[in-house]
Structures are given as C-alpha cells and as structure tokens.
Design a protein around this motif. Structure first.
Motif, PDB file in Angstrom:
ATOM      1  N   UNK A 110       0.820  -1.207   0.000  1.00  0.00           N
ATOM      2  CA  UNK A 110       0.000   0.000   0.000  1.00  0.00           C
ATOM      3  C   UNK A 110       0.854   1.257   0.000  1.00  0.00           C
ATOM      4  N   UNK A 111       2.006   1.186   0.659  1.00  0.00           N
ATOM      5  CA  UNK A 111       2.916   2.331   0.723  1.00  0.00           C
ATOM      6  C   UNK A 111       3.813   2.447  -0.513  1.00  0.00           C
ATOM      7  N   UNK A 176      -1.507 -17.943   8.322  1.00  0.00           N
ATOM      8  CA  UNK A 176      -2.017 -18.366   7.024  1.00  0.00           C
ATOM      9  C   UNK A 176      -3.233 -17.557   6.601  1.00  0.00           C
ATOM     10  N   UNK A 177      -4.125 -17.299   7.555  1.00  0.00           N
ATOM     11  CA  UNK A 177      -5.311 -16.498   7.257  1.00  0.00           C
ATOM     12  C   UNK A 177      -4.927 -15.083   6.833  1.00  0.00           C
ATOM     13  N   UNK A 178      -4.007 -14.455   7.591  1.00  0.00           N
ATOM     14  CA  UNK A 178      -3.596 -13.080   7.275  1.00  0.00           C
ATOM     15  C   UNK A 178      -2.868 -13.011   5.935  1.00  0.00           C
ATOM     16  N   UNK A 179      -2.079 -14.052   5.610  1.00  0.00           N
ATOM     17  CA  UNK A 179      -1.404 -14.068   4.304  1.00  0.00           C
ATOM     18  C   UNK A 179      -2.418 -14.029   3.173  1.00  0.00           C
ATOM     19  N   UNK A 180      -3.523 -14.740   3.344  1.00  0.00           N
ATOM     20  CA  UNK A 180      -4.561 -14.759   2.309  1.00  0.00           C
ATOM     21  C   UNK A 180      -5.333 -13.443   2.276  1.00  0.00           C
ATOM     22  N   UNK A 181      -5.747 -12.941   3.444  1.00  0.00           N
ATOM     23  CA  UNK A 181      -6.517 -11.685   3.459  1.00  0.00           C
ATOM     24  C   UNK A 181      -5.678 -10.518   2.945  1.00  0.00           C
ATOM     25  N   UNK A 182      -4.355 -10.560   3.158  1.00  0.00           N
ATOM     26  CA  UNK A 182      -3.491  -9.492   2.654  1.00  0.00           C
ATOM     27  C   UNK A 182      -3.428  -9.491   1.133  1.00  0.00           C
ATOM     28  N   UNK A 183      -3.714 -10.627   0.510  1.00  0.00           N
ATOM     29  CA  UNK A 183      -3.740 -10.689  -0.952  1.00  0.00           C
ATOM     30  C   UNK A 183      -5.121 -10.351  -1.505  1.00  0.00           C
ATOM     31  N   UNK A 184      -6.145 -10.652  -0.734  1.00  0.00           N
ATOM     32  CA  UNK A 184      -7.517 -10.453  -1.196  1.00  0.00           C
ATOM     33  C   UNK A 184      -7.979  -9.014  -0.994  1.00  0.00           C
ATOM     34  N   UNK A 185      -7.660  -8.429   0.172  1.00  0.00           N
ATOM     35  CA  UNK A 185      -8.083  -7.064   0.481  1.00  0.00           C
ATOM     36  C   UNK A 185      -7.126  -6.064  -0.160  1.00  0.00           C
ATOM     37  N   UNK A 256      -1.490 -18.318  -4.754  1.00  0.00           N
ATOM     38  CA  UNK A 256      -2.299 -18.418  -5.966  1.00  0.00           C
ATOM     39  C   UNK A 256      -2.886 -17.059  -6.339  1.00  0.00           C
ATOM     40  N   UNK A 257      -3.448 -16.354  -5.367  1.00  0.00           N
ATOM     41  CA  UNK A 257      -4.034 -15.035  -5.640  1.00  0.00           C
ATOM     42  C   UNK A 257      -2.950 -14.051  -6.065  1.00  0.00           C
ATOM     43  N   UNK A 258      -1.789 -14.118  -5.420  1.00  0.00           N
ATOM     44  CA  UNK A 258      -0.702 -13.195  -5.740  1.00  0.00           C
ATOM     45  C   UNK A 258      -0.284 -13.313  -7.208  1.00  0.00           C
ATOM     46  N   UNK A 259      -0.321 -14.515  -7.743  1.00  0.00           N
ATOM     47  CA  UNK A 259       0.095 -14.703  -9.125  1.00  0.00           C
ATOM     48  C   UNK A 259      -0.961 -14.318 -10.144  1.00  0.00           C
ATOM     49  N   UNK A 260      -2.150 -13.940  -9.670  1.00  0.00           N
ATOM     50  CA  UNK A 260      -3.248 -13.644 -10.588  1.00  0.00           C
ATOM     51  C   UNK A 260      -3.875 -12.265 -10.366  1.00  0.00           C
ATOM     52  N   UNK A 261      -3.206 -11.402  -9.676  1.00  0.00           N
ATOM     53  CA  UNK A 261      -3.718 -10.051  -9.474  1.00  0.00           C
ATOM     54  C   UNK A 261      -2.642  -9.035  -9.801  1.00  0.00           C
ATOM     55  N   UNK A 262      -3.085  -7.813 -10.039  1.00  0.00           N
ATOM     56  CA  UNK A 262      -2.152  -6.725 -10.271  1.00  0.00           C
ATOM     57  C   UNK A 262      -1.564  -6.258  -8.949  1.00  0.00           C
ATOM     58  N   UNK A 263      -0.363  -5.727  -9.010  1.00  0.00           N
ATOM     59  CA  UNK A 263       0.258  -5.169  -7.816  1.00  0.00           C
ATOM     60  C   UNK A 263      -0.591  -3.998  -7.327  1.00  0.00           C
ATOM     61  N   UNK A 264      -0.971  -4.057  -6.056  1.00  0.00           N
ATOM     62  CA  UNK A 264      -1.835  -3.026  -5.496  1.00  0.00           C
ATOM     63  C   UNK A 264      -3.305  -3.342  -5.607  1.00  0.00           C
ATOM     64  N   UNK A 265      -3.664  -4.386  -6.347  1.00  0.00           N
ATOM     65  CA  UNK A 265      -5.056  -4.757  -6.531  1.00  0.00           C
ATOM     66  C   UNK A 265      -5.485  -5.820  -5.541  1.00  0.00           C
ATOM     67  N   UNK A 266      -6.734  -6.203  -5.627  1.00  0.00           N
ATOM     68  CA  UNK A 266      -7.291  -7.212  -4.745  1.00  0.00           C
ATOM     69  C   UNK A 266      -8.732  -7.487  -5.108  1.00  0.00           C
TER      70      UNK A 266
END
Length: 532
Positions: A110-111, A176-185, A256-266
């Motif tokens: 985010x920064x 593990x939960x936070x790693x996923x939410x950090x990619x989704x949100x 998986x989510x990290x490899x399929x989203x734009x940087x900064x996206x979610x």
C-alpha cells in the motif's frame, strides 16, 4: 520455484530490522502478562482447597466459561494459570501474528515499497515468504516462552510442550489467514479487519460452545482446536494438525491469488466515498477519518465492559472465599465493599484500553503526515494550530466517550444480575469517570510525541501505555516499590467508588495533560512537516 522467491533472504533480514522493536516488545508483554497471572495464581490459589473452591465457585459460572472456558484440571499452578489466561492469551497472540503479516505485506504494498522491491531482482513470492518466515519465528518464540513459563510453574515437560504448541499452532493458523486476506483485500486496514475478526470470532464461538454445552462448535475454529489439545488432561497433539493444515491452505491460497492479481489490486476494496462531501472543517475531517476505528474500539470495549458487569456477582463471591484475593483487591482498589472495590480495579483496566485507542488515533495522524496528506491539508487554509487542535480534541473526546460507555455498560451488566440498578450505575460511572484524568495524560502525551518527534510517536505512545500498565496494576503483583509504581499516572487516582473522592491528584493530572497539550501545540508550530 527458486526464481519466485529470489532475494527472500535479504527481505527476511529487512523485515527483522523493521520488527526489531515491535516484535520483541510484543513477546515481552505476552510473557509478562502470563507471568503476572502465574504469580497471582501462586498467591491466591496456593492450596488444593483454594483451587477446589475456585472450581466450585466462579469457574462453574456460565459467564466465566464463556470468557475463559471450563476449569477441568486443578493439579498445579500451571494448570490454573493456563485456564485463567490461556485461551484469551492464545487468541491475543494469534491476533498479533496476523497483524505482523499484514504489516509486512499489504501495508508495504500500500505504501509503494513492494513495487520498488519487485523492480529489483526479486521473486514475485519473496515478499510474502519473507513475511511468513518472520511471523513463524514470532509464533515459535512465543510458544517456547510460554512452555518455559508453564514448566517453571509446575507443569510437566509434556504439559508445558503442549501449552507451547497451543500458542504456536493457533498463531500459525492466523498467519495463514492473514497471508490470504493481505492478498484479497486492497488495504491493510481491511485485511486486518477480516483476519482479526475471524480470529476473535473463533474465540467467541469457542466461548458459546463452553457456556451452552455445544461442544461441536469448538471444532469450527483454531482457538477451539487449541482448547481440544487439553495440555493438562488428554495432552493431545493431533488437533494442532488442523491449525497447521489451515496455515498451509492460507499460504497456498495467498500464493495463488498473488500470481493472478495486479500489484496493489485485490478482490475486496473499500467502498468509494461520495462524489461530494459536507465536511467543512479540520475537526469534522479528523472525526470522519477516525470514525471507523473508534467505533470498532467502542464496540470491543463495550462488549467487554458489559461482560464484566454481568460477572460482578460471581467475581465478588469468588474473592470473598479467598482471603488472599480479598487482600490483593483491597491493595489495588481501596477499602470498602467488595463490589465497589471490584469496580475500582476493573475500571483501571478499561482506562488503559481507552489510552490504547488514543495511540492508534495518533498512529493514523503520523501515517497521514508520512504519506503527505497532512502537508496537502496545511497548504490550504488549515492552520497548524487548527490541525493539531483537531488531533488533541479527538483524543480528549474519544477517551471521555470510551470511558463513559465503559461505565454505563458495566452498570447495565451489574444491574441486570443484581437488580440494584441505581447503586450499580452510580458506582460504575463514578469509577469510570475518575480514570479520565490519568488516561488523558497518556493520550495527550502521545500527541505530544507526534508533535515533537513524529518518527517516535507510535513507539513512544505504546511504550507509555505498556509502561503505565506494568508499573500500575501489574506493579502490585510484581512487588515493585511504591516510588516505581508512582511513575504510572493511574497509581495516583483515588480508588472510587470504594474510597471517597480525592480531588488534588485528579486536578494535578489534568494540569499535566494541559501542559503536555501546550507543549505539543508549541512544538508542532515550529517543526518541519514530514512529507513523502
């Protein structure tokens, strides 16, 4: 795979440097809190008869089961201490681990720092992997520390190891939960909200399972899985496998989510604001920006206050059967009727909760300045005096409102169980009101830190909160000399409602808060504003 985590070692060392203060302080606080619990249990329940009285009294109350779980094992101080602090501290440790992951992943993204890092020879998964390594290390250190503490309190090596496994495995699930939410949100705040709400929701579900007898609910969340490990009874390790599997699924999902989203996206983004705004002053803007966080804190503190009020009868009955506890409560809360002493003691803890919120509000102000938003505001007609005055007003009003809510809801809870609404309301509200002056000293001092040395504002604010807590209520347990305990502003407050109101220390603390506000105003007008 090696290319996707290239430079993970460098990023891990960088994360360790970033966490060199926050992580050790968090570990110390967690261990010190449990050490204080062990010390109090040793003093208050040193004999088998006292432990049996505890199990037959307050521990059998449904409200205590909701908060702490059932007390099933009485064989040692470690077993009682694990019940008194265990599940709550396990959930608190998991929350800290989740916040660490978000801080080192989505917050950095985010920064804009992850974009800079990824521009170098860095793998796509390296930032996540580095954050996970540091967070796992945190979980293991806390687990080992808690195991050592339980061993020193009389637990067998196997029992102590399972206690450590409870902390480590639950924290792994949260990681593990936070790693996923950090990619989704798409924002760190939203990622934290989802992860923390899930962990605390599991704690609540576990409490409902214990209070209502619905044991199947324990199997729905990592906190319940930790409880099923039962370190002083069955000594089971296999429930921890569920937390480890939860961790693995979260990490794989994050990759998986990290490899399929734009940087900064979610996938989940905050709702956009309205196209126009009716905010017409810096004070209104400050209140709007802090509204969501304040409401969250108010709800959390309010629920806790209501629960404490409901427990007032059980707590006073429990204390009445234990002369050592009665003596301890009187040392902390003054002489008089035990119910009023209980109010005086518990309101001190709620006062610390209000100061903790104040530090988070100052943290947002610091972030606004670091991101250049404060500089943009000050380039308009907003004056420096007005800008800082808005921050001071927010802290003062917020602390007063949080303590007022605390007093009212403790009174409601106590009124429900006792039927004596007038007395309970009067005692609870007066006990809450007297905490305001001490809480303001710390809250305004945090603003002064921001005004004088913004880089140290957050660390300095939390240091004051933790220091005042350890020197105040915990100082009595640790047997600290009075002159050391006097460094905490809360130590000087009259023990209302168990003791008569004594105005001089309250007035002095209010004067100290006013002086700190003046220093903050003077310093902020003369220092440079730090932008991007």
């Amino acid at each position: 795979m090696s290319a996707s985590i290239a430079s993970v070692g460098i990023l891990t060392r960088l994360n360790l440097r970033r966490e060199r203060i926050i992580a050790p302080v968090t570990v110390v606080i967690l261990l010190a809190t449990n050490a204080a619990t062990v010390s109090s249990i040793t003093t208050l329940y040193g004999t088998a008869a006292e432990r049996q009285s505890l199990a037959a009294g307050a521990a059998a109350n449904s409200a205590f089961k909701l908060l702490l779980g059932p007390l099933e094992h009485l064989q040692s101080t470690a077993a009682i201490a694990s019940w008194r602090a265990g599940l709550f501290m396990i959930a608190a440790t998991a929350v800290c681990a989740a916040l660490m992951v978000t801080r080192l992943t989505r917050k950095e993204e985010e920064l804009g720092r992850v974009e800079l890092v990824r521009a170098a020879r860095t793998g796509a998964l390296a930032p996540i992997a580095a954050a996970l390594i540091v967070a796992i290390g945190f979980a293991l250190v806390v687990g080992v520390g808690m195991a050592a503490l339980m061993a020193s309190a009389g637990a067998t090596p196997t029992e102590a190891a399972v206690v450590g496994g409870q902390y480590a495995s639950t924290s792994l699930a949260a990681i593990g939960l936070a790693a996923l939410t950090a990619q989704v949100a798409t924002t760190a705040r939203l990622a934290n909200l989802i992860a923390v709400s899930t962990v605390l929701g599991g704690y609540v579900l576990r409490g409902v399972a214990d209070a209502a007898g619905w044991e199947w609910l324990r199997w729905t969340n990592p906190v319940g899985w930790a409880q099923q490990m039962d370190p002083f009874g069955a000594n089971r390790w296999w429930p921890a496998a569920a937390s480890v599997a939860f961790f693995a699924v979260g990490v794989l999902g994050a990759a998986w989510v990290n490899g399929r989203r734009d940087l900064g996206g979610g996938l989940i983004a905050p709702r956009p604001g309205p196209p126009s705004s009716s905010v017409s002053s810096i004070g209104a803007l400050t209140a709007r920006l802090d509204r969501a966080g304040f409401v969250g804190w108010a709800i959390g503190i309010g629920v806790f206050a209501l629960l404490i009020g409901v427990l007032v009868n059980a707590a006073t009955e429990l204390a009445g059967d234990n002369p050592q506890m009665v003596d301890y409560l009187h040392r902390l809360g003054g002489p008089g009727e035990l119910t009023k002493v209980f109010f005086a003691v518990i309101m001190t803890y709620l006062g610390f909760a209000a100061t903790a919120w104040a530090v988070t509000a100052v943290s947002r102000s610091r972030s606004d300045e670091a991101e250049g938003r404060a500089e943009l505001l000050l380039a308009t007609s907003v004056s420096r005096s007005g800008y800082l005055g808005a921050q001071l007003a927010l802290v003062v009003v917020g602390i007063v409102v949080l303590l007022a809510v605390s007093g009212l809801l403790v009174g409601v809870g106590a009124g429900i169980v006792t039927g004596d609404w007038a007395t309970m309301f009067s005692a609870a509200v007066r006990a809450a009101a007297v905490q305001i002056s001490a809480a303001l000293v710390i809250g305004v001092a945090a603003v002064a830190w921001y005004a004088a040395a913004p880089r140290f504002a957050v660390g300095g604010g939390w240091a004051m909160v933790v220091g005042a807590f350890l020197l105040g209520p915990m100082g009595e347990l640790f047997g600290l000399p009075q002159w050391v305990r006097d460094l905490s502003p809360f130590t000087h407050l009259p023990a209302v409602p168990s003791a008569p109101m004594h105005w001089p220390p309250v007035v002095v603390l209010l004067v100290v808060a006013a002086v700190l506000a003046g220093v903050a105003w003077w310093r902020f007008r003369r220092r440079n504003v730090e932008g991007k």
